[in-house]
Design a protein around this motif. Sequence first.
Motif, PDB file in Angstrom:
ATOM      1  N   LEU A   1      43.261  81.707-135.863  1.00 38.57           N
ATOM      2  CA  LEU A   1      42.682  80.632-136.660  1.00 38.57           C
ATOM      3  C   LEU A   1      43.547  79.375-136.554  1.00 38.57           C
ATOM      4  N   ASP A   2      43.542  78.528-137.580  1.00 40.65           N
ATOM      5  CA  ASP A   2      44.271  77.261-137.488  1.00 40.65           C
ATOM      6  C   ASP A   2      45.744  77.399-137.856  1.00 40.65           C
ATOM      7  N   PHE A   3      46.061  78.433-138.619  1.00 38.85           N
ATOM      8  CA  PHE A   3      47.438  78.614-139.096  1.00 38.85           C
ATOM      9  C   PHE A   3      47.583  80.063-139.533  1.00 38.85           C
ATOM     10  N   SER A   4      48.754  80.641-139.297  1.00 33.49           N
ATOM     11  CA  SER A   4      49.040  82.008-139.729  1.00 33.49           C
ATOM     12  C   SER A   4      50.287  82.014-140.601  1.00 33.49           C
ATOM     13  N   ALA A   5      50.215  82.743-141.708  1.00 34.01           N
ATOM     14  CA  ALA A   5      51.366  82.879-142.609  1.00 34.01           C
ATOM     15  C   ALA A   5      51.556  84.348-142.930  1.00 34.01           C
ATOM     16  N   GLY A   6      52.691  84.900-142.514  1.00 36.30           N
ATOM     17  CA  GLY A   6      52.942  86.315-142.787  1.00 36.30           C
ATOM     18  C   GLY A   6      54.131  86.812-142.012  1.00 36.30           C
TER      19      GLY A   6
ATOM     20  N   GLU B   1      55.455  83.669-151.553  1.00 31.24           N
ATOM     21  CA  GLU B   1      55.691  82.522-150.672  1.00 31.24           C
ATOM     22  C   GLU B   1      54.708  82.494-149.502  1.00 31.24           C
ATOM     23  N   ILE B   2      54.251  83.652-149.070  1.00 36.63           N
ATOM     24  CA  ILE B   2      53.245  83.676-148.014  1.00 36.63           C
ATOM     25  C   ILE B   2      52.005  82.918-148.469  1.00 36.63           C
TER      26      ILE B   2
ATOM     27  N   LEU C   1      41.905  84.125-144.902  1.00 40.93           N
ATOM     28  CA  LEU C   1      41.497  85.497-144.653  1.00 40.93           C
ATOM     29  C   LEU C   1      42.678  86.366-144.289  1.00 40.93           C
ATOM     30  N   ASN C   2      42.617  87.637-144.683  1.00 41.95           N
ATOM     31  CA  ASN C   2      43.650  88.576-144.298  1.00 41.95           C
ATOM     32  C   ASN C   2      43.578  88.847-142.802  1.00 41.95           C
ATOM     33  N   GLY C   3      44.726  88.826-142.138  1.00 37.00           N
ATOM     34  CA  GLY C   3      44.746  89.010-140.697  1.00 37.00           C
ATOM     35  C   GLY C   3      44.884  90.443-140.248  1.00 37.00           C
ATOM     36  N   GLY C   4      45.198  91.352-141.138  1.00 38.66           N
ATOM     37  CA  GLY C   4      45.528  92.698-140.717  1.00 38.66           C
ATOM     38  C   GLY C   4      44.380  93.671-140.689  1.00 38.66           C
ATOM     39  N   MET C   5      43.238  93.261-140.172  1.00 39.49           N
ATOM     40  CA  MET C   5      42.108  94.177-140.093  1.00 39.49           C
ATOM     41  C   MET C   5      41.209  93.823-138.921  1.00 39.49           C
ATOM     42  N   ALA C   6      40.420  94.799-138.489  1.00 41.22           N
ATOM     43  CA  ALA C   6      39.473  94.544-137.405  1.00 41.22           C
ATOM     44  C   ALA C   6      38.406  93.571-137.898  1.00 41.22           C
ATOM     45  N   ARG C   7      38.027  92.650-137.058  1.00 35.65           N
ATOM     46  CA  ARG C   7      37.015  91.652-137.428  1.00 35.65           C
ATOM     47  C   ARG C   7      35.797  91.816-136.539  1.00 35.65           C
TER      48      ARG C   7
ATOM     49  N   ILE D   1      42.636  79.840-142.314  1.00 32.13           N
ATOM     50  CA  ILE D   1      44.032  80.274-142.263  1.00 32.13           C
ATOM     51  C   ILE D   1      44.106  81.788-142.355  1.00 32.13           C
ATOM     52  N   GLN D   2      44.979  82.365-141.543  1.00 34.08           N
ATOM     53  CA  GLN D   2      45.205  83.805-141.537  1.00 34.08           C
ATOM     54  C   GLN D   2      46.395  84.156-142.415  1.00 34.08           C
ATOM     55  N   LEU D   3      46.211  85.160-143.263  1.00 34.63           N
ATOM     56  CA  LEU D   3      47.241  85.628-144.174  1.00 34.63           C
ATOM     57  C   LEU D   3      47.829  86.947-143.701  1.00 34.63           C
ATOM     58  N   TRP D   4      49.118  87.171-143.998  1.00 35.55           N
ATOM     59  CA  TRP D   4      49.758  88.486-143.923  1.00 35.55           C
ATOM     60  C   TRP D   4      50.101  88.940-142.507  1.00 35.55           C
TER      61      TRP D   4
END
Length: 339
Positions: free
Chosen positions: A159-164, A302-303, A127-133, A149-152
Motif C-alpha cells: 500500500l502507500d505506507f507500512s507500520a509494524g 506507537e505502531i 488495514l492489517n497486513g498479516g493476512m491473506a488478501r 496504510i498497512q498495519l502490523w
Amino acid sequence: MSSRGKVITLQEVAVRAGVSRMTVSKVLRGAGNISAETRQRVKQAADELGYLPNNLAGSLSSRKSRMVAVIIPSISDIVFSEVLSGINATLRPRGFQTFIGESGFEPETETELIRAMLSFRPAGILLNGGMARSADAESLLARRTCPAIQLWDCDRRALDFSAGPSHEEAGHLVSEHFLKRGLRRVAYVGAELDKDLCARRRHLALKSSLAAAGIDLLSLTAEDRPRQAVTGRFLTEQLVRTHPGIEAIHFLNDAMALGGLSYLHEAGRPVPERVSVVGFNGTSLANAVRTRLTTIDLPRTEIGEKAAQALLQMIAEETVPDFWQAPLALVQGNTTVAG
C-alpha cells in the motif's frame, strides 16, 4: 407508535438562533468569519433542538471526509486494541473519526468490509497486513481514491505506507536466545497460522534459524482453535505428553504462553529449570508479578500513532517514507534460564 423523534433540520436551527441557514452551516463546519457571540448562539440552538449533522452527506459533497476506515482482525485482542488506541489518539485531535471493522483474519470478511467502507469515501483506510488478501480486495484497493496504510507488518511492505515490526526478525531473536542457552530440543506452539501470515513468518524464521544450527524445530499448531491461553494450555499438554524431553517452547503470543505455563506448573515441570518459555508481543509485561514471561516486546500503540501520522501527512499532500519499522526487544523474564 414509533419512539423515534423527528429529524431536526438546519433550517430549524437557523430559526431558533435567528440567523440564516448558511450561517448555521458555516458555524457547524467551523468555517467563515463569524462572531463568537453568533457561534455560541448557533451551537446552543443546535444543542437545544438535538440537531445532528449529516457528516456523510457533507463529506460526499465536499470530498473532504473526516472519517478514517480501520480494519483489524479483532478488537478484543489487546495487541490490535492498543494499535487502534494509537490511531485514535493521533487522529481525533485533528478532527478525524475512525469507524472500525473486524475481519477475524477472514479474507472474505475483509473484502466485504473494504467494499462497504470505501463506499463512504473515507479520508483514508488502514488495514492489517498479516493476512491473506483476496483478489477482489486487491482490486478494490487498486481503485481507491484515498491513502491506504498497512498495519502490523514491515516484512512485506504494501500500500502507500507500512507500520509494524519485522516478524522474521522476531523469529531470529528467539532462536538466538535459545541457542545462547544451549537449548536444543525446541518446540513451537501456535494457532491459526493459515490465517495469521505474520505469525507464520515468525514460525518459519525460527525454524530456519534453528535448522542452520543443526536443530529440528518441533511444531504443534491448531488451525481450529483460538490464539488464547486455553489453546496454549491444551497444546502444551499434548506436546509434553508426546515429547517429555522438550527443553524450550516458543509460543505464538503471550496469551498462549501463559496458558502453557499454567499447565507446566501444574504438571510439575519447573520453569525455567526444566523447560524454558518465550512468548511474543509483550502484553503480559504490564501485569507480571511473580512470573515474568520472557517475551518479544514491541511498541504496539506507537505502531498506530506512526500509521495515523503518515495518513495525516498524505492527506496534507506531504511526502512520507514507504514504511516505519517498529523496534523489537527480547525482554528477559524468569521463564528462560539466564544467558
